[in-house]
Design a protein around this motif. Structure first.
Motif, PDB file in Angstrom:
ATOM      1  N   ARG A 203     -19.821 -44.577 -15.369  1.00 35.07           N
ATOM      2  CA  ARG A 203     -20.134 -45.504 -16.460  1.00 35.07           C
ATOM      3  C   ARG A 203     -20.639 -44.792 -17.707  1.00 35.07           C
ATOM      4  O   ARG A 203     -20.465 -45.278 -18.830  1.00 35.07           O
ATOM      5  N   PHE A 204     -21.226 -43.618 -17.535  1.00 38.65           N
ATOM      6  CA  PHE A 204     -21.719 -42.897 -18.702  1.00 38.65           C
ATOM      7  C   PHE A 204     -20.576 -42.274 -19.496  1.00 38.65           C
ATOM      8  O   PHE A 204     -20.688 -42.074 -20.703  1.00 38.65           O
ATOM      9  N   SER A 205     -19.497 -41.979 -18.818  1.00 34.48           N
ATOM     10  CA  SER A 205     -18.296 -41.533 -19.519  1.00 34.48           C
ATOM     11  C   SER A 205     -17.769 -42.648 -20.418  1.00 34.48           C
ATOM     12  O   SER A 205     -17.379 -42.410 -21.565  1.00 34.48           O
ATOM     13  N   GLU A 261     -15.403 -31.868 -22.131  1.00 37.03           N
ATOM     14  CA  GLU A 261     -16.030 -32.240 -20.864  1.00 37.03           C
ATOM     15  C   GLU A 261     -15.257 -33.313 -20.100  1.00 37.03           C
ATOM     16  O   GLU A 261     -15.539 -33.555 -18.925  1.00 37.03           O
ATOM     17  N   MET A 262     -14.287 -33.955 -20.742  1.00 37.14           N
ATOM     18  CA  MET A 262     -13.558 -35.059 -20.103  1.00 37.14           C
ATOM     19  C   MET A 262     -12.565 -34.578 -19.054  1.00 37.14           C
ATOM     20  O   MET A 262     -11.946 -33.515 -19.200  1.00 37.14           O
ATOM     21  N   LYS A 263     -12.399 -35.374 -18.039  1.00 38.61           N
ATOM     22  CA  LYS A 263     -11.325 -35.155 -17.078  1.00 38.61           C
ATOM     23  C   LYS A 263     -10.020 -35.689 -17.659  1.00 38.61           C
ATOM     24  O   LYS A 263     -10.026 -36.540 -18.550  1.00 38.61           O
ATOM     25  N   ASP A 264      -8.906 -35.182 -17.173  1.00 38.98           N
ATOM     26  CA  ASP A 264      -7.607 -35.634 -17.672  1.00 38.98           C
ATOM     27  C   ASP A 264      -7.431 -37.135 -17.450  1.00 38.98           C
ATOM     28  O   ASP A 264      -7.683 -37.648 -16.349  1.00 38.98           O
ATOM     29  N   SER A 265      -7.009 -37.817 -18.495  1.00 39.36           N
ATOM     30  CA  SER A 265      -6.829 -39.267 -18.431  1.00 39.36           C
ATOM     31  C   SER A 265      -6.101 -39.724 -19.683  1.00 39.36           C
ATOM     32  O   SER A 265      -5.895 -38.949 -20.628  1.00 39.36           O
ATOM     33  N   ASP A 266      -5.702 -40.992 -19.701  1.00 38.52           N
ATOM     34  CA  ASP A 266      -5.083 -41.555 -20.900  1.00 38.52           C
ATOM     35  C   ASP A 266      -6.067 -41.551 -22.071  1.00 38.52           C
ATOM     36  O   ASP A 266      -5.694 -41.310 -23.220  1.00 38.52           O
ATOM     37  N   GLU A 267      -7.337 -41.817 -21.753  1.00 36.31           N
ATOM     38  CA  GLU A 267      -8.370 -41.818 -22.801  1.00 36.31           C
ATOM     39  C   GLU A 267      -8.510 -40.434 -23.433  1.00 36.31           C
ATOM     40  O   GLU A 267      -8.732 -40.311 -24.644  1.00 36.31           O
ATOM     41  N   LYS A 268      -8.349 -39.401 -22.614  1.00 36.33           N
ATOM     42  CA  LYS A 268      -8.467 -38.044 -23.157  1.00 36.33           C
ATOM     43  C   LYS A 268      -7.303 -37.736 -24.096  1.00 36.33           C
ATOM     44  O   LYS A 268      -7.491 -37.063 -25.125  1.00 36.33           O
TER      45      LYS A 268
END
Length: 385
Positions: A203-205, A261-268
């Protein structure tokens, strides 16, 4: 009795005006031979050595522009602010984080021991979300995430207490405050993202990305990527100045370090495109000498703190997109900073602390935060030489 009163008056006068005279002399002669460096390596070593030295005693970034009767400001608590000092130390740590030598690592570890006690709690508990940048730096440098978790949780608590109904985090603890500051993106977004990854709190992401998305929607000048200092969450109108240099710095720190710091995702992927749009836009505001302004679109102004962060931002953009132009922008920034670095290794011409929305400092001096980001950018670029 009269003699005693006169004596006390004379002593107080000597102290009060003596402090003013000390800073006058210091400011008058500190720029002697500024910017004269034999080569890049000599300059970089000086930058690093001062950064290490400042972990032991970090210089104060004063709250006031006042240069008269400064003792009175000190007595009244108007000279130094612990919240400001928090992100100064955070910037230094992030710079030293890029160093691989033993001296830098020892300095980092000693500083963390000073800040976090043996039980993993803050030695001096922070009170404001400014602590997010320092928390991010400590979390990146820590070897034992479990040990420091109490301190990191405390920082998270401060951020959560400042959460407002619109999903944004207020700079102050008053949830009814009618300002959403761009500073907040740099302070908390990378920290929230890293905390989410390390401690498994997804949730903090989402909170981190929500800050960026809403600021993109309401805080940017139409058809540009220039952030305002703040905006009103009720009427969505701007507050302050678009393109304030260090406000731009807070914005790009929020973007680039959150992305890292983000993991791979559509948001990234969406954030990646956002970063490229910003990078392409800000190139137009770089001065001929390589610097960026205290107001970005006003090339007659200059600020080393904004320039240092943008040097770092473009160095990371080069890593992500492999576009040579970005590396050139970063190196030009560093060349400008080198030209305004004192012979002691202290980066000069950093704009002082902001007094209020749209009320920016007229003092330009040293700033540990800028020192750290200069080191951060310079060391990353050194790997490519």
């Amino acid at each position: 009795m009269i003699k005693i009163i006169v004596f006390i008056f004379l002593i107080l006068s000597i102290i009060i005006f003596g402090v003013d005279f000390y800073f006058y002399i210091l400011n008058r002669y500190c720029r002697y031979h500024i910017g004269r460096w034999k080569n890049y390596d000599e300059w970089l070593n000086k930058i690093k050595n001062i950064s290490i030295k400042w972990t032991k005693k970090t210089p104060v970034v004063k709250m006031t522009d006042n240069n008269r009767l400064m003792v009175i400001d000190m007595i009244n608590g108007k000279y130094k602010n612990n919240n400001i000092q928090s992100w100064q130390v955070g910037g230094l740590l992030l710079g030293l984080c890029e160093c691989n030598d033993k001296e830098s690592k020892d300095a980092i570890n000693k500083l963390i021991v000073k800040l976090i006690d043996k039980d993993g709690n803050w030695v001096t508990k922070p009170t404001n979300i400014d602590c997010g940048l320092l928390s991010y730096a400590i979390l990146k440098n820590s070897k034992d995430y479990k040990k420091i978790k109490p301190a990191m949780d405390y920082s998270i608590e401060i951020i959560e207490k400042n959460m407002c109904e619109d999903g944004m985090v207020a700079y102050t603890s008053d949830k009814n405050v009618d300002e959403r500051y761009v500073d907040t993106l740099g302070f908390i977004c990378p920290f929230l993202q890293l905390y989410s990854n390390i401690y498994g709190e997804e949730r903090f992401s989402k909170i981190s990305l929500e800050q960026i998305n809403q600021y993109n929607k309401y805080g940017l000048l139409y058809d540009t990527y220039l952030p305002n200092h703040a905006y009103n969450p009720n009427n969505k109108l701007p507050l302050g100045v678009y393109g304030w240099g260090r406000g731009v710095a807070w914005y790009v720190i929020g973007l680039i370090d959150t992305y890292i710091e983000m993991k791979d995702s559509d948001e990234k992927l969406i954030l990646k495109q956002n970063i490229k749009n910003v990078a392409d836009s800000y190139i137009n505001y770089q001065r001929e000498d390589g610097g960026f302004g205290s107001i970005l679109q006003n090339e007659r102004t200059y600020d080393s703190s904004a320039t240092a962060v943008l040097a770092y931002f473009y160095s990371r953009c080069y890593e992500i997109f492999e576009i040579q132009r970005y590396l050139e922008v970063s190196n030009k920034c560093l060349q400008k900073i080198k030209s305004v670095t004192r012979i002691t290794g202290k980066v000069d011409w950093c704009q002082g602390d902001t007094k209020a929305i749209g009320v920016h400092s007229q003092t330009f001096d040293i700033m540990p935060f800028a020192q750290g980001f200069t080191l951060r950018a310079a060391l990353i670029n050194l790997e490519r030489k």
